[in-house]
Design a protein around this motif. Sequence first.
Motif, mmCIF file in Angstrom:
data_model
loop_
_atom_site.group_PDB
_atom_site.id
_atom_site.type_symbol
_atom_site.label_atom_id
_atom_site.label_comp_id
_atom_site.label_asym_id
_atom_site.label_seq_id
_atom_site.Cartn_x
_atom_site.Cartn_y
_atom_site.Cartn_z
ATOM 1 N N VAL A 36 0.841 -1.202 0.000
ATOM 2 C CA VAL A 36 0.000 0.000 0.000
ATOM 3 C C VAL A 36 0.873 1.248 0.000
ATOM 4 O O VAL A 36 0.633 2.202 -0.751
ATOM 5 C CB VAL A 36 -0.942 -0.012 1.221
ATOM 6 C CG1 VAL A 36 -1.599 1.354 1.418
ATOM 7 C CG2 VAL A 36 -1.994 -1.088 1.057
ATOM 8 N N LEU A 37 1.896 1.255 0.833
ATOM 9 C CA LEU A 37 2.783 2.417 0.916
ATOM 10 C C LEU A 37 3.497 2.672 -0.405
ATOM 11 O O LEU A 37 3.805 3.818 -0.749
ATOM 12 C CB LEU A 37 3.810 2.212 2.031
ATOM 13 C CG LEU A 37 3.243 2.156 3.450
ATOM 14 C CD1 LEU A 37 4.347 1.809 4.439
ATOM 15 C CD2 LEU A 37 2.575 3.459 3.829
ATOM 16 N N GLN A 38 3.748 1.619 -1.149
ATOM 17 C CA GLN A 38 4.483 1.746 -2.399
ATOM 18 C C GLN A 38 3.602 2.140 -3.579
ATOM 19 O O GLN A 38 4.102 2.694 -4.564
ATOM 20 C CB GLN A 38 5.203 0.427 -2.702
ATOM 21 C CG GLN A 38 6.314 0.105 -1.719
ATOM 22 C CD GLN A 38 6.831 -1.310 -1.874
ATOM 23 O OE1 GLN A 38 6.380 -2.063 -2.742
ATOM 24 N NE2 GLN A 38 7.773 -1.698 -1.035
ATOM 25 N N THR A 39 2.307 1.878 -3.478
ATOM 26 C CA THR A 39 1.462 2.059 -4.660
ATOM 27 C C THR A 39 0.301 3.033 -4.477
ATOM 28 O O THR A 39 -0.240 3.524 -5.459
ATOM 29 C CB THR A 39 0.881 0.700 -5.101
ATOM 30 O OG1 THR A 39 0.098 0.150 -4.026
ATOM 31 C CG2 THR A 39 1.996 -0.269 -5.476
ATOM 32 N N HIS A 40 -0.093 3.316 -3.256
ATOM 33 C CA HIS A 40 -1.274 4.145 -3.021
ATOM 34 C C HIS A 40 -0.924 5.613 -2.844
ATOM 35 O O HIS A 40 0.144 5.960 -2.333
ATOM 36 C CB HIS A 40 -1.996 3.690 -1.748
ATOM 37 C CG HIS A 40 -2.823 2.466 -1.918
ATOM 38 N ND1 HIS A 40 -3.920 2.190 -1.124
ATOM 39 C CD2 HIS A 40 -2.723 1.428 -2.790
ATOM 40 C CE1 HIS A 40 -4.456 1.044 -1.498
ATOM 41 N NE2 HIS A 40 -3.742 0.560 -2.506
ATOM 42 N N ASN A 41 -1.849 6.475 -3.243
ATOM 43 C CA ASN A 41 -1.844 7.843 -2.741
ATOM 44 C C ASN A 41 -2.311 7.786 -1.290
ATOM 45 O O ASN A 41 -3.236 7.040 -0.950
ATOM 46 C CB ASN A 41 -2.804 8.724 -3.542
ATOM 47 C CG ASN A 41 -2.303 8.981 -4.945
ATOM 48 O OD1 ASN A 41 -1.113 9.184 -5.183
ATOM 49 N ND2 ASN A 41 -3.214 8.970 -5.910
ATOM 50 N N ILE A 42 -1.663 8.573 -0.416
ATOM 51 C CA ILE A 42 -2.020 8.598 0.997
ATOM 52 C C ILE A 42 -2.703 9.930 1.295
ATOM 53 O O ILE A 42 -2.080 10.985 1.236
ATOM 54 C CB ILE A 42 -0.783 8.430 1.905
ATOM 55 C CG1 ILE A 42 0.046 7.206 1.487
ATOM 56 C CG2 ILE A 42 -1.225 8.334 3.359
ATOM 57 C CD1 ILE A 42 -0.677 5.897 1.622
ATOM 58 N N LEU A 43 -3.992 9.878 1.590
ATOM 59 C CA LEU A 43 -4.746 11.076 1.900
ATOM 60 C C LEU A 43 -4.568 11.402 3.375
ATOM 61 O O LEU A 43 -5.016 10.649 4.236
ATOM 62 C CB LEU A 43 -6.224 10.865 1.583
ATOM 63 C CG LEU A 43 -6.563 10.274 0.215
ATOM 64 C CD1 LEU A 43 -8.065 10.245 0.008
ATOM 65 C CD2 LEU A 43 -5.872 11.036 -0.899
ATOM 66 N N LEU A 44 -3.906 12.501 3.653
ATOM 67 C CA LEU A 44 -3.625 12.890 5.029
ATOM 68 C C LEU A 44 -4.671 13.907 5.482
ATOM 69 O O LEU A 44 -4.702 15.039 5.005
ATOM 70 C CB LEU A 44 -2.218 13.486 5.134
ATOM 71 C CG LEU A 44 -1.781 13.968 6.513
ATOM 72 C CD1 LEU A 44 -1.898 12.852 7.553
ATOM 73 C CD2 LEU A 44 -0.349 14.505 6.456
ATOM 74 N N LEU A 45 -5.528 13.482 6.392
ATOM 75 C CA LEU A 45 -6.571 14.343 6.944
ATOM 76 C C LEU A 45 -6.176 14.704 8.367
ATOM 77 O O LEU A 45 -6.038 13.823 9.214
ATOM 78 C CB LEU A 45 -7.914 13.618 6.948
ATOM 79 C CG LEU A 45 -8.372 13.026 5.603
ATOM 80 C CD1 LEU A 45 -9.701 12.310 5.777
ATOM 81 C CD2 LEU A 45 -8.479 14.115 4.537
ATOM 82 N N THR A 46 -5.984 15.985 8.645
ATOM 83 C CA THR A 46 -5.513 16.392 9.961
ATOM 84 C C THR A 46 -5.906 17.822 10.263
ATOM 85 O O THR A 46 -6.085 18.639 9.352
ATOM 86 C CB THR A 46 -3.980 16.228 10.066
ATOM 87 O OG1 THR A 46 -3.555 16.576 11.396
ATOM 88 C CG2 THR A 46 -3.265 17.102 9.051
ATOM 89 N N ASP A 47 -6.025 18.119 11.554
ATOM 90 C CA ASP A 47 -6.283 19.479 12.008
ATOM 91 C C ASP A 47 -4.998 20.179 12.446
ATOM 92 O O ASP A 47 -5.043 21.301 12.943
ATOM 93 C CB ASP A 47 -7.280 19.460 13.173
ATOM 94 C CG ASP A 47 -6.826 18.550 14.312
ATOM 95 O OD1 ASP A 47 -5.762 17.918 14.198
ATOM 96 O OD2 ASP A 47 -7.549 18.470 15.330
#
Length: 203
Positions: A36-47
């Motif tokens: 997953v880390l190698q192939t996915h976009n990682i959507l970072l949702l944070t305040d």
Amino acid sequence: ECSVIHVRRGDVVLHGDKSRRYYAIEDYVKLLPDEVLQTHNILLLTDDANAIEEARDFYPRLRWKYLDRPRHRGWKGGWENQIPSQNPAQEVITILATFQWVQQCTHLVHSESSFANMLWDHMTLASRRRLPVRQIFQHRVDQRLPRKEMFSANNTQSASQLKKRLRTMRRRGGYSRVGTRQQRGSTVDHANKTADSSIFKFE
């Protein structure tokens, strides 16, 4: 393909014996499979604006995606100021867009959070509407914590503890498991806010 990391910080350390813990980006990232880390976009949702910088600094080769919006740094906004943009309508638009956004993803990593639970609900409903039904995965950074530790006055110190931990990691210059030169994917030019950049704007 995409995965979601939801990092809730802000005022959670300001609620006395009901305070929750600040977790490092590393704690979230290590719960995702290598593939997953190698192939996915990682959507970072944070305040927390610090979490954006932390992700970029420690994991520069992951394909981070995040919204270009005002954020407080850590707990600086206090518990009473939940709208750093001072634009309630814009915040509502951002939340609704986020619910649509996460429906495309297959992994959600988070801590105790009612908003994260709503994200999971939207992902679950979206997966059931697809044929064939798509499998999705939920990962909790606080999964093994007893509830009395999940909500505790001891967590009020976690912001300063995290700051110390990150300072030590930066001094050592080490990234954990990913973010190395061998990691697939390219570093994003964060100054380039085009359609291909890692920053999304809602105007």
